[in-house]
Design an enzyme around this catalytic site. Sequence first.
Site, PDB file in Angstrom:
ATOM      1  N   LYS A  67       2.026  -1.244  17.350  1.00 60.61           N
ATOM      2  CA  LYS A  67       2.121  -0.625  18.688  1.00 60.61           C
ATOM      3  C   LYS A  67       3.564  -0.271  19.033  1.00 60.61           C
ATOM      4  CE  LYS A  67       0.484  -4.219  20.841  1.00 60.61           C
ATOM      5  NZ  LYS A  67       0.244  -5.125  19.707  1.00 60.61           N
TER       6      LYS A  67
ATOM      7  N   ARG B  99      -3.437  -6.485  29.445  1.00 61.80           N
ATOM      8  CA  ARG B  99      -3.861  -7.410  28.396  1.00 61.80           C
ATOM      9  C   ARG B  99      -5.149  -8.140  28.736  1.00 61.80           C
ATOM     10  NH1 ARG B  99       1.060  -8.031  25.333  1.00 61.80           N
ATOM     11  NH2 ARG B  99       1.138  -9.826  24.059  1.00 61.80           N
TER      12      ARG B  99
ATOM     13  N   ARG C  14       8.401  -9.059  10.078  1.00 61.83           N
ATOM     14  CA  ARG C  14       8.964  -8.233  11.170  1.00 61.83           C
ATOM     15  C   ARG C  14      10.391  -8.651  11.523  1.00 61.83           C
ATOM     16  NH1 ARG C  14       5.615  -7.284  16.559  1.00 61.83           N
ATOM     17  NH2 ARG C  14       5.589  -9.547  16.798  1.00 61.83           N
TER      18      ARG C  14
ATOM     19  N   ARG D  10      11.786 -12.719  16.094  1.00 60.40           N
ATOM     20  CA  ARG D  10      11.383 -13.150  17.436  1.00 60.40           C
ATOM     21  C   ARG D  10      11.084 -14.641  17.464  1.00 60.40           C
ATOM     22  NH1 ARG D  10       6.908  -9.175  19.779  1.00 60.40           N
ATOM     23  NH2 ARG D  10       6.068 -11.159  20.485  1.00 60.40           N
TER      24      ARG D  10
ATOM     25  N   ARG E 269      -1.770 -15.950  19.896  1.00 58.28           N
ATOM     26  CA  ARG E 269      -1.749 -14.598  20.478  1.00 58.28           C
ATOM     27  C   ARG E 269      -2.915 -13.770  19.954  1.00 58.28           C
ATOM     28  NH1 ARG E 269       3.995 -14.301  18.731  1.00 58.28           N
ATOM     29  NH2 ARG E 269       3.882 -12.048  18.567  1.00 58.28           N
TER      30      ARG E 269
HETATM   31  P1  ADP Z   1       2.749  -9.474  20.926  1.00 55.55           P
HETATM   32  O1  ADP Z   1       1.994  -8.206  21.141  1.00 55.55           O
HETATM   33  O2  ADP Z   1       3.256  -9.633  19.527  1.00 55.55           O
HETATM   34  O3  ADP Z   1       2.017 -10.684  21.395  1.00 55.55           O
HETATM   35  P2  ADP Z   1       4.567  -8.873  23.150  1.00 55.55           P
HETATM   36  O4  ADP Z   1       6.001  -8.567  22.972  1.00 55.55           O
HETATM   37  O5  ADP Z   1       3.688  -7.784  23.651  1.00 55.55           O
HETATM   38  O6  ADP Z   1       4.086  -9.426  21.757  1.00 55.55           O
HETATM   39  O7  ADP Z   1       4.398 -10.108  24.121  1.00 55.55           O
HETATM   40  C1  ADP Z   1       5.090 -11.314  23.912  1.00 55.55           C
HETATM   41  C2  ADP Z   1       4.634 -12.325  24.943  1.00 55.55           C
HETATM   42  O8  ADP Z   1       4.963 -11.854  26.260  1.00 55.55           O
HETATM   43  C3  ADP Z   1       3.135 -12.601  24.989  1.00 55.55           C
HETATM   44  O9  ADP Z   1       2.729 -13.569  24.035  1.00 55.55           O
HETATM   45  C4  ADP Z   1       2.979 -13.094  26.435  1.00 55.55           C
HETATM   46  O10 ADP Z   1       3.419 -14.443  26.561  1.00 55.55           O
HETATM   47  C5  ADP Z   1       3.958 -12.210  27.199  1.00 55.55           C
HETATM   48  N1  ADP Z   1       3.295 -10.979  27.666  1.00 55.55           N
HETATM   49  C6  ADP Z   1       3.606  -9.713  27.294  1.00 55.55           C
HETATM   50  N2  ADP Z   1       2.829  -8.826  27.934  1.00 55.55           N
HETATM   51  C7  ADP Z   1       2.003  -9.554  28.740  1.00 55.55           C
HETATM   52  C8  ADP Z   1       0.955  -9.220  29.637  1.00 55.55           C
HETATM   53  N3  ADP Z   1       0.591  -7.944  29.847  1.00 55.55           N
HETATM   54  N4  ADP Z   1       0.343 -10.220  30.287  1.00 55.55           N
HETATM   55  C9  ADP Z   1       0.690 -11.505  30.099  1.00 55.55           C
HETATM   56  N5  ADP Z   1       1.658 -11.893  29.255  1.00 55.55           N
HETATM   57  C10 ADP Z   1       2.314 -10.932  28.569  1.00 55.55           C
HETATM   58  P1  ADP Z   2       3.086  -4.664  17.427  1.00 55.32           P
HETATM   59  O1  ADP Z   2       3.990  -4.049  18.462  1.00 55.32           O
HETATM   60  O2  ADP Z   2       1.688  -4.130  17.467  1.00 55.32           O
HETATM   61  O3  ADP Z   2       3.130  -6.155  17.421  1.00 55.32           O
HETATM   62  P2  ADP Z   2       5.082  -3.723  15.496  1.00 55.32           P
HETATM   63  O4  ADP Z   2       5.305  -2.279  15.789  1.00 55.32           O
HETATM   64  O5  ADP Z   2       6.119  -4.699  15.925  1.00 55.32           O
HETATM   65  O6  ADP Z   2       3.624  -4.187  16.000  1.00 55.32           O
HETATM   66  O7  ADP Z   2       4.853  -3.843  13.905  1.00 55.32           O
HETATM   67  C1  ADP Z   2       4.693  -5.115  13.276  1.00 55.32           C
HETATM   68  C2  ADP Z   2       5.422  -5.121  11.937  1.00 55.32           C
HETATM   69  O8  ADP Z   2       4.744  -4.279  11.005  1.00 55.32           O
HETATM   70  C3  ADP Z   2       6.845  -4.579  12.008  1.00 55.32           C
HETATM   71  O9  ADP Z   2       7.613  -5.303  11.093  1.00 55.32           O
HETATM   72  C4  ADP Z   2       6.720  -3.097  11.604  1.00 55.32           C
HETATM   73  O10 ADP Z   2       7.893  -2.608  10.978  1.00 55.32           O
HETATM   74  C5  ADP Z   2       5.550  -3.153  10.619  1.00 55.32           C
HETATM   75  N1  ADP Z   2       4.650  -1.985  10.700  1.00 55.32           N
HETATM   76  C6  ADP Z   2       4.328  -1.244  11.790  1.00 55.32           C
HETATM   77  N2  ADP Z   2       3.435  -0.283  11.464  1.00 55.32           N
HETATM   78  C7  ADP Z   2       3.179  -0.423  10.135  1.00 55.32           C
HETATM   79  C8  ADP Z   2       2.333   0.273   9.192  1.00 55.32           C
HETATM   80  N3  ADP Z   2       1.564   1.281   9.578  1.00 55.32           N
HETATM   81  N4  ADP Z   2       2.334  -0.157   7.909  1.00 55.32           N
HETATM   82  C9  ADP Z   2       3.110  -1.206   7.518  1.00 55.32           C
HETATM   83  N5  ADP Z   2       3.921  -1.892   8.342  1.00 55.32           N
HETATM   84  C10 ADP Z   2       3.964  -1.517   9.645  1.00 55.32           C
END
Ligand code: ADP
Ligand code: ADP
Length: 227
Positions: A19, A94, A128, A160, A171
Amino acid sequence: MQKGKNLKIIIVGPQGSGKGTQAEMIATEYKIANISTGVMFREAIKNQTDLGRAVQSIMMQGDLVPDKLTNELIKERLGKSDCKKGFILDGYPRNLAQAEYLLAIHNISHIFEIWVSDKEAIKRISGRRMCSCGMTYHLEYNPPKIAGVCDRCDGRLFLRDDDTEEAVKQRLKIYHQETESIISFFEKKGIHYRINGEQKIPNVYKDVNKILNKILNDNKKKKQTRY
Ligand code: ADP
Ligand code: ADP
Ligand code: ZN
């Protein structure tokens, strides 16, 4: 008309589906605001604000921040002038309560669901690496030109804090239990597009772009026939 003016996009998918990677590409090409609640919470933690202190331990465990705090943050962010050009929301809404809140304050033009299996999601998260400028890399699939350094801003890449095995599992569990329900909610509104996320990054982007271009062209045609 500005290129992305009517684009009010949500991007949803499991952790690691890509994403953030796709949102960055879409926002850059269509010149719309790229809004990630995760990035905003991480900024708040880094700056040790009241919000940061309130959310830190919740995030480390992989749980959701309470809706009230999240909704208030988004309302304020969407009120800023850069969002008038259009926006893409990554990581929000979410759950159903957040989806309903969002639609009460804004209309949405598209929701892109990036689909990948949990197995692929976990593989991606383990490699990542992030930059504070918003760029995301992968050690194997999308490495920076110089190891550990961001191509765009020369910043040092980092892992992260919540990309631990336990927090990622939690998650993903919440994604399937709560977040997936927003997909059928938006499907009923006819603005949902499912994209195969298990392709190379440029091919995922091609599929997203095809849909965005078609809609922008249709809008242009509608305008032309009106005058
Ligand atoms: P990921 O998609 O890998 O879980 P994000 O960067 O989107 O990572 O979110 C990291 C953390 O931030 C989540 O695990 C949650 O604790 C918080 N968070 C982010 N967006 C939301 C949301 N829309 N509602 C509640 N918590 C959120
Ligand atoms: P999200 O925001 O959904 O958690 P990220 O954009 O952070 O996902 O991507 C997660 C990991 O996978 C990152 O290390 C990114 O570089 C890698 N990645 C993203 N898209 C692809 C893909 N289509 N194929 C392989 N690796 C990917
Ligand atoms: Zn950078």
